[in-house]
Design an enzyme around this catalytic site. Structure first.
Site, PDB file in Angstrom:
ATOM      1  N   ASN A   1     103.295  44.740  32.619  1.00 55.25           N
ATOM      2  CA  ASN A   1     102.460  45.810  32.066  1.00 55.25           C
ATOM      3  C   ASN A   1     102.699  46.047  30.579  1.00 55.25           C
ATOM      4  O   ASN A   1     102.107  46.956  29.994  1.00 55.25           O
ATOM      5  CB  ASN A   1     102.683  47.115  32.828  1.00 55.25           C
ATOM      6  CG  ASN A   1     104.114  47.627  32.723  1.00 55.25           C
ATOM      7  OD1 ASN A   1     105.013  46.928  32.236  1.00 55.25           O
ATOM      8  ND2 ASN A   1     104.342  48.839  33.196  1.00 55.25           N
ATOM      9  N   LYS A   2     103.531  45.225  29.948  1.00 53.28           N
ATOM     10  CA  LYS A   2     103.883  45.445  28.544  1.00 53.28           C
ATOM     11  C   LYS A   2     102.846  44.840  27.597  1.00 53.28           C
ATOM     12  O   LYS A   2     101.933  44.120  27.995  1.00 53.28           O
ATOM     13  CB  LYS A   2     105.269  44.855  28.254  1.00 53.28           C
ATOM     14  CG  LYS A   2     106.406  45.521  29.025  1.00 53.28           C
ATOM     15  CD  LYS A   2     106.468  47.011  28.764  1.00 53.28           C
ATOM     16  CE  LYS A   2     107.772  47.680  29.138  1.00 53.28           C
ATOM     17  NZ  LYS A   2     108.324  47.348  30.427  1.00 53.28           N
ATOM     18  N   GLN A   3     103.016  45.145  26.300  1.00 46.07           N
ATOM     19  CA  GLN A   3     102.069  44.653  25.298  1.00 46.07           C
ATOM     20  C   GLN A   3     102.011  43.128  25.272  1.00 46.07           C
ATOM     21  O   GLN A   3     100.970  42.527  25.011  1.00 46.07           O
ATOM     22  CB  GLN A   3     102.455  45.183  23.909  1.00 46.07           C
ATOM     23  CG  GLN A   3     102.338  46.685  23.750  1.00 46.07           C
ATOM     24  CD  GLN A   3     103.622  47.424  24.060  1.00 46.07           C
ATOM     25  OE1 GLN A   3     104.491  46.920  24.779  1.00 46.07           O
ATOM     26  NE2 GLN A   3     103.768  48.620  23.504  1.00 46.07           N
TER      27      GLN A   3
END
Length: 328
Positions: free
Chosen positions: A139-141
């Site tokens: 779910n990170k950048q």
């Protein structure tokens, strides 16, 4: 490539943000009996990593607007046993690093949610030279599925982490010589390849996240009592990770989540206060009322759907549901 993007001398790829926090705390000298001042409003790994070295996470309250560790509260929590400060760039907003630097203590930055963030002085988060940890969870950048990175301006810290992530193998990489305690914290070649490909696309992915956040702000800003993520101020720039709001105090947060689900909108409480989790209550005797700002924010926080490909129509659908559920 990652270090160059942030303008820092070194970077070490690791198997997760949690692994990176562990290695970084070891690298600045945290060990048995020490204290580490940090935020109670974070993912639990920030505190757990201290316990891996038998140090104690000492919590201090957060700023009510930026939601990061409050520098004055952190300073008040420092004792003779404090070995480091671990500020968290929560939800991608830069923590006040100059204030923490004035404490004169080793700093480990938790930037697992903050790739793309920039400090007011123009230095990217992760570029100040302190060991700074990024997470590459799904779910990170930027994602490698699982993974992370630690940046540092110190070559000795880099060498230590490179060895300890690889079972403590000697600096010359001698196959049979392990001259220190180490761990299996390596990031696989396949994951690294995925990360490099994502790094080439990072500017566009960050821009997409900022676009979605701007749409949410425009759609929700006039809802009375609903607190939105703070706007960028003083030259600080957020690296958008999630869009978390705090519901009005007269609303029951869990009922809001349930009602949103009935409107077809998935949401979740995010983040709970670490010190009120059952393990930390039992291990350290924490109770309600210790960190009132954190507890108020955590009790009202809701993460709304947020991803780079989110359309204007999807943002509008969520905003309409929020209005109906809150009766605004």
């Amino acid at each position: 490539a990652f270090a160059a993007r942030l303008g820092v001398a070194h970077a070490s790829a690791v198997s997760s943000g949690t692994a990176g926090l562990h290695l970084a705390l070891r690298a600045v000298g945290v060990h048995d009996g020490d204290e580490v001042v940090t935020s109670p409003f974070s993912f639990v790994a920030s505190a757990n990593a201290c316990l891996f070295e038998r140090a104690r996470p000492v919590f201090a309250d957060i700023d009510p607007v930026m939601l990061n560790l409050d520098p004055a509260a952190a300073a008040a929590a420092v004792t003779q046993r404090t070995a480091a400060v671990l500020p968290v760039h929560i939800f991608g907003y830069p923590a006040d690093l100059p204030a923490f630097e004035r404490l004169g203590l080793p700093i480990v930055e938790d930037a697992c949610e903050a790739l793309g963030a920039v400090h007011a002085d123009g230095v990217p988060v992760g570029g100040r030279g302190h060991p700074t940890v990024f997470g590459f969870y799904a779910n990170k950048q930027l994602t490698t599925g699982e993974g992370g990175m630690v940046t540092t301006g110190d070559g000795a810290v880099k060498a230590r982490m490179d060895s300890e992530r690889n079972q403590g193998r000697a600096p010359d990489m001698g196959w049979l010589d392990h001259d220190r305690l180490g761990f299996n914290y390596r990031l696989s070649d396949l994951a690294c390849a995925l990360g490099l490909a994502q790094l080439d696309r990072l500017n566009g992915m960050l821009a997409d996240r900022a676009r979605v956040a701007a749409g949410y702000r425009a759609a929700l800003v006039d809802i009375e009592g609903l607190d939105l993520p703070c706007e960028d101020v003083g030259g600080n720039l957020r690296g958008w990770f999630v869009f978390v709001v705090q519901v009005p105090r007269e609303c029951a947060r869990d009922e809001v989540i349930r009602a949103l689900r009935e409107h077809g909108v998935a949401s979740k409480p995010y983040l709970p206060a670490i010190h009120l989790m059952s393990f930390y209550r039992e291990a350290f005797g924490h109770r309600e009322g210790e960190f009132p700002v954190c507890e108020d924010v955590a009790a009202r926080s809701v993460a709304l759907p947020f991803f780079p490909a989110m359309t204007e129509g999807q943002v509008a659908q969520v905003a309409t549901a929020v209005r109906e559920v809150l009766g605004r």
